[in-house]
Design a protein around this motif. Structure first.
Motif, PDB file in Angstrom:
ATOM      1  N   ASN A  59       9.891 -60.385 -17.328  1.00  0.00           N
ATOM      2  CA  ASN A  59      10.912 -60.899 -18.171  1.00  0.00           C
ATOM      3  C   ASN A  59      12.105 -60.756 -17.401  1.00  0.00           C
ATOM      4  OD1 ASN A  59       9.205 -62.495 -19.833  1.00  0.00           O
ATOM      5  ND2 ASN A  59       9.398 -60.847 -21.387  1.00  0.00           N
ATOM      6  N   ASP A  60      12.239 -59.413 -17.183  1.00  0.00           N
ATOM      7  CA  ASP A  60      13.685 -58.903 -16.408  1.00  0.00           C
ATOM      8  C   ASP A  60      13.856 -59.653 -15.260  1.00  0.00           C
ATOM      9  OD1 ASP A  60      14.219 -57.555 -18.596  1.00  0.00           O
ATOM     10  OD2 ASP A  60      13.395 -55.589 -17.905  1.00  0.00           O
ATOM     11  N   VAL A  61      12.669 -59.625 -14.404  1.00  0.00           N
ATOM     12  CA  VAL A  61      12.914 -60.521 -13.062  1.00  0.00           C
ATOM     13  C   VAL A  61      12.986 -61.865 -13.372  1.00  0.00           C
ATOM     14  CG1 VAL A  61      11.315 -61.183 -10.982  1.00  0.00           C
ATOM     15  CG2 VAL A  61      11.194 -58.797 -11.923  1.00  0.00           C
ATOM     16  N   ILE A  62      12.699 -62.564 -14.406  1.00  0.00           N
ATOM     17  CA  ILE A  62      13.011 -63.855 -14.523  1.00  0.00           C
ATOM     18  C   ILE A  62      14.396 -64.055 -14.840  1.00  0.00           C
ATOM     19  CG2 ILE A  62      12.783 -66.099 -15.964  1.00  0.00           C
ATOM     20  CD1 ILE A  62       9.465 -65.129 -16.064  1.00  0.00           C
ATOM     21  N   ALA A  63      14.748 -63.326 -15.637  1.00  0.00           N
ATOM     22  CA  ALA A  63      16.214 -63.093 -16.133  1.00  0.00           C
ATOM     23  C   ALA A  63      17.212 -62.962 -14.966  1.00  0.00           C
ATOM     24  CB  ALA A  63      16.422 -62.068 -16.967  1.00  0.00           C
ATOM     25  N   GLY A  64      16.841 -61.924 -13.971  1.00  0.00           N
ATOM     26  CA  GLY A  64      17.661 -61.619 -12.884  1.00  0.00           C
ATOM     27  C   GLY A  64      17.492 -62.802 -11.942  1.00  0.00           C
ATOM     28  N   LEU A  65      16.313 -63.734 -11.548  1.00  0.00           N
ATOM     29  CA  LEU A  65      16.545 -64.870 -10.814  1.00  0.00           C
ATOM     30  C   LEU A  65      17.396 -65.938 -11.441  1.00  0.00           C
ATOM     31  CD1 LEU A  65      12.742 -65.079  -9.825  1.00  0.00           C
ATOM     32  CD2 LEU A  65      14.939 -64.571  -8.365  1.00  0.00           C
ATOM     33  N   THR A  66      17.233 -66.029 -12.948  1.00  0.00           N
ATOM     34  CA  THR A  66      18.182 -66.875 -13.400  1.00  0.00           C
ATOM     35  C   THR A  66      19.869 -66.711 -13.175  1.00  0.00           C
ATOM     36  OG1 THR A  66      16.539 -67.252 -14.976  1.00  0.00           O
ATOM     37  CG2 THR A  66      18.601 -68.347 -15.721  1.00  0.00           C
ATOM     38  N   LEU A  67      19.995 -65.459 -13.466  1.00  0.00           N
ATOM     39  CA  LEU A  67      21.301 -65.159 -13.221  1.00  0.00           C
ATOM     40  C   LEU A  67      21.786 -65.218 -11.846  1.00  0.00           C
ATOM     41  CD1 LEU A  67      23.979 -63.642 -14.176  1.00  0.00           C
ATOM     42  CD2 LEU A  67      22.908 -61.308 -13.475  1.00  0.00           C
ATOM     43  N   GLY A  68      20.968 -64.982 -10.815  1.00  0.00           N
ATOM     44  CA  GLY A  68      21.225 -65.343  -9.338  1.00  0.00           C
ATOM     45  C   GLY A  68      21.534 -66.647  -9.013  1.00  0.00           C
ATOM     46  N   LEU A  69      20.466 -67.600  -9.570  1.00  0.00           N
ATOM     47  CA  LEU A  69      20.581 -69.021  -9.500  1.00  0.00           C
ATOM     48  C   LEU A  69      21.920 -69.598  -9.888  1.00  0.00           C
ATOM     49  CD1 LEU A  69      16.792 -70.087  -9.735  1.00  0.00           C
ATOM     50  CD2 LEU A  69      18.199 -69.957  -7.562  1.00  0.00           C
ATOM     51  N   MET A  70      22.262 -69.017 -11.083  1.00  0.00           N
ATOM     52  CA  MET A  70      23.659 -69.441 -11.600  1.00  0.00           C
ATOM     53  C   MET A  70      24.810 -68.824 -10.964  1.00  0.00           C
ATOM     54  SD  MET A  70      25.500 -68.472 -15.238  1.00  0.00           S
ATOM     55  CE  MET A  70      25.725 -66.836 -14.587  1.00  0.00           C
ATOM     56  N   LEU A  71      24.758 -67.711 -10.435  1.00  0.00           N
ATOM     57  CA  LEU A  71      25.859 -67.322  -9.928  1.00  0.00           C
ATOM     58  C   LEU A  71      26.176 -67.708  -8.413  1.00  0.00           C
ATOM     59  CD1 LEU A  71      25.484 -63.193 -10.482  1.00  0.00           C
ATOM     60  CD2 LEU A  71      27.446 -64.877 -11.065  1.00  0.00           C
ATOM     61  N   ILE A  72      25.256 -68.427  -7.653  1.00  0.00           N
ATOM     62  CA  ILE A  72      25.582 -68.850  -6.225  1.00  0.00           C
ATOM     63  C   ILE A  72      26.280 -70.040  -6.425  1.00  0.00           C
ATOM     64  CG2 ILE A  72      24.253 -69.997  -4.440  1.00  0.00           C
ATOM     65  CD1 ILE A  72      22.070 -68.071  -4.831  1.00  0.00           C
ATOM     66  N   PRO A  73      25.932 -71.102  -7.322  1.00  0.00           N
ATOM     67  CA  PRO A  73      26.911 -72.137  -7.166  1.00  0.00           C
ATOM     68  C   PRO A  73      28.433 -71.794  -7.918  1.00  0.00           C
ATOM     69  CG  PRO A  73      25.052 -72.677  -8.743  1.00  0.00           C
ATOM     70  CD  PRO A  73      24.854 -71.527  -8.004  1.00  0.00           C
ATOM     71  N   GLN A  74      28.283 -70.945  -9.030  1.00  0.00           N
ATOM     72  CA  GLN A  74      29.455 -70.520  -9.464  1.00  0.00           C
ATOM     73  C   GLN A  74      30.549 -69.732  -8.591  1.00  0.00           C
ATOM     74  OE1 GLN A  74      28.874 -67.648 -12.611  1.00  0.00           O
ATOM     75  NE2 GLN A  74      30.790 -67.874 -13.514  1.00  0.00           N
ATOM     76  N   SER A  75      29.780 -68.889  -7.829  1.00  0.00           N
ATOM     77  CA  SER A  75      30.760 -68.144  -6.889  1.00  0.00           C
ATOM     78  C   SER A  75      31.416 -69.174  -5.688  1.00  0.00           C
ATOM     79  CB  SER A  75      29.939 -66.905  -6.173  1.00  0.00           C
ATOM     80  OG  SER A  75      28.706 -67.779  -5.692  1.00  0.00           O
ATOM     81  N   LEU A  76      30.358 -70.191  -5.159  1.00  0.00           N
ATOM     82  CA  LEU A  76      30.848 -71.158  -4.346  1.00  0.00           C
ATOM     83  C   LEU A  76      32.050 -71.923  -5.010  1.00  0.00           C
ATOM     84  CD1 LEU A  76      27.521 -72.418  -2.734  1.00  0.00           C
ATOM     85  CD2 LEU A  76      29.432 -70.901  -1.763  1.00  0.00           C
ATOM     86  N   SER A  77      31.911 -72.430  -6.151  1.00  0.00           N
ATOM     87  CA  SER A  77      33.156 -73.093  -6.842  1.00  0.00           C
ATOM     88  C   SER A  77      34.324 -72.630  -7.101  1.00  0.00           C
ATOM     89  CB  SER A  77      32.719 -73.801  -7.972  1.00  0.00           C
ATOM     90  OG  SER A  77      32.113 -72.746  -9.121  1.00  0.00           O
ATOM     91  N   TYR A  78      34.108 -71.333  -7.522  1.00  0.00           N
ATOM     92  CA  TYR A  78      35.515 -70.321  -7.835  1.00  0.00           C
ATOM     93  C   TYR A  78      36.092 -69.988  -6.448  1.00  0.00           C
ATOM     94  CZ  TYR A  78      34.126 -69.368 -12.720  1.00  0.00           C
ATOM     95  OH  TYR A  78      34.029 -69.396 -13.933  1.00  0.00           O
ATOM     96  N   ALA A  79      35.358 -69.910  -5.277  1.00  0.00           N
ATOM     97  CA  ALA A  79      36.024 -69.691  -4.032  1.00  0.00           C
ATOM     98  C   ALA A  79      36.652 -70.832  -3.685  1.00  0.00           C
ATOM     99  CB  ALA A  79      34.874 -69.307  -3.094  1.00  0.00           C
ATOM    100  N   LYS A  80      36.085 -72.211  -3.769  1.00  0.00           N
ATOM    101  CA  LYS A  80      36.660 -73.088  -3.602  1.00  0.00           C
ATOM    102  C   LYS A  80      37.981 -73.529  -4.218  1.00  0.00           C
ATOM    103  CE  LYS A  80      35.607 -76.768  -0.620  1.00  0.00           C
ATOM    104  NZ  LYS A  80      35.813 -76.404   0.623  1.00  0.00           N
ATOM    105  N   ILE A  81      38.044 -73.236  -5.864  1.00  0.00           N
ATOM    106  CA  ILE A  81      39.339 -73.311  -6.401  1.00  0.00           C
ATOM    107  C   ILE A  81      40.448 -72.306  -6.083  1.00  0.00           C
ATOM    108  CG2 ILE A  81      39.764 -72.753  -8.698  1.00  0.00           C
ATOM    109  CD1 ILE A  81      37.302 -73.988  -9.947  1.00  0.00           C
TER     110      ILE A  81
END
Length: 109
Positions: A59-81
């Motif tokens: 469950n912790d690995v799944i939560a970590g992967l979910t967080l990582g998959l969410m952070l990639i597009p978020q960090s890309l868009s924040y950098a673009k902003i």
């Protein structure tokens, strides 16, 4: 030489310097236990990792992967902003998750 003796006697007989010295020694004696308590408060992973239940690992690995998959597009868009290169957004996206891993708590508490 006379001035040095006068200053030394004044410091020895001064109430504030004596109090500061007494409190400093008291703090030095309490330092090891206070430092350990401070580390346990700031880094809960020290307390719960030895008692970690490995049944939670999937469950912790799944939560970590979910967080990582969410952070990639978020960090890309924040950098673009912020009008900076998107590589900098990706490089900075790992820090909040890593800090939470050490400073957050888990079910073991």
């Amino acid at each position: 030489m006379k001035l040095w003796e006068t200053v030394r006697n004044d410091v020895r007989n001064d109430v504030n310097w004596n109090r500061a010295g007494h409190l400093g020694l008291k703090g030095l004696r309490a330092f090891p236990s206070a430092a350990a308590q401070y580390l346990l408060e700031k880094f809960p992973i020290i307390g719960w990792l030895p008692r970690y239940n490995y049944r939670w690992l999937v469950n912790d690995v799944i939560a970590g992967l979910t967080l990582g998959l969410m952070l990639i597009p978020q960090s890309l868009s924040y950098a673009k902003i912020a009008t900076i290169s998107v590589q900098y957004g990706l490089m900075s996206s790992w820090l909040p998750a890593a800090l939470y891993a050490f400073m957050g708590t888990t079910k073991g508490k």
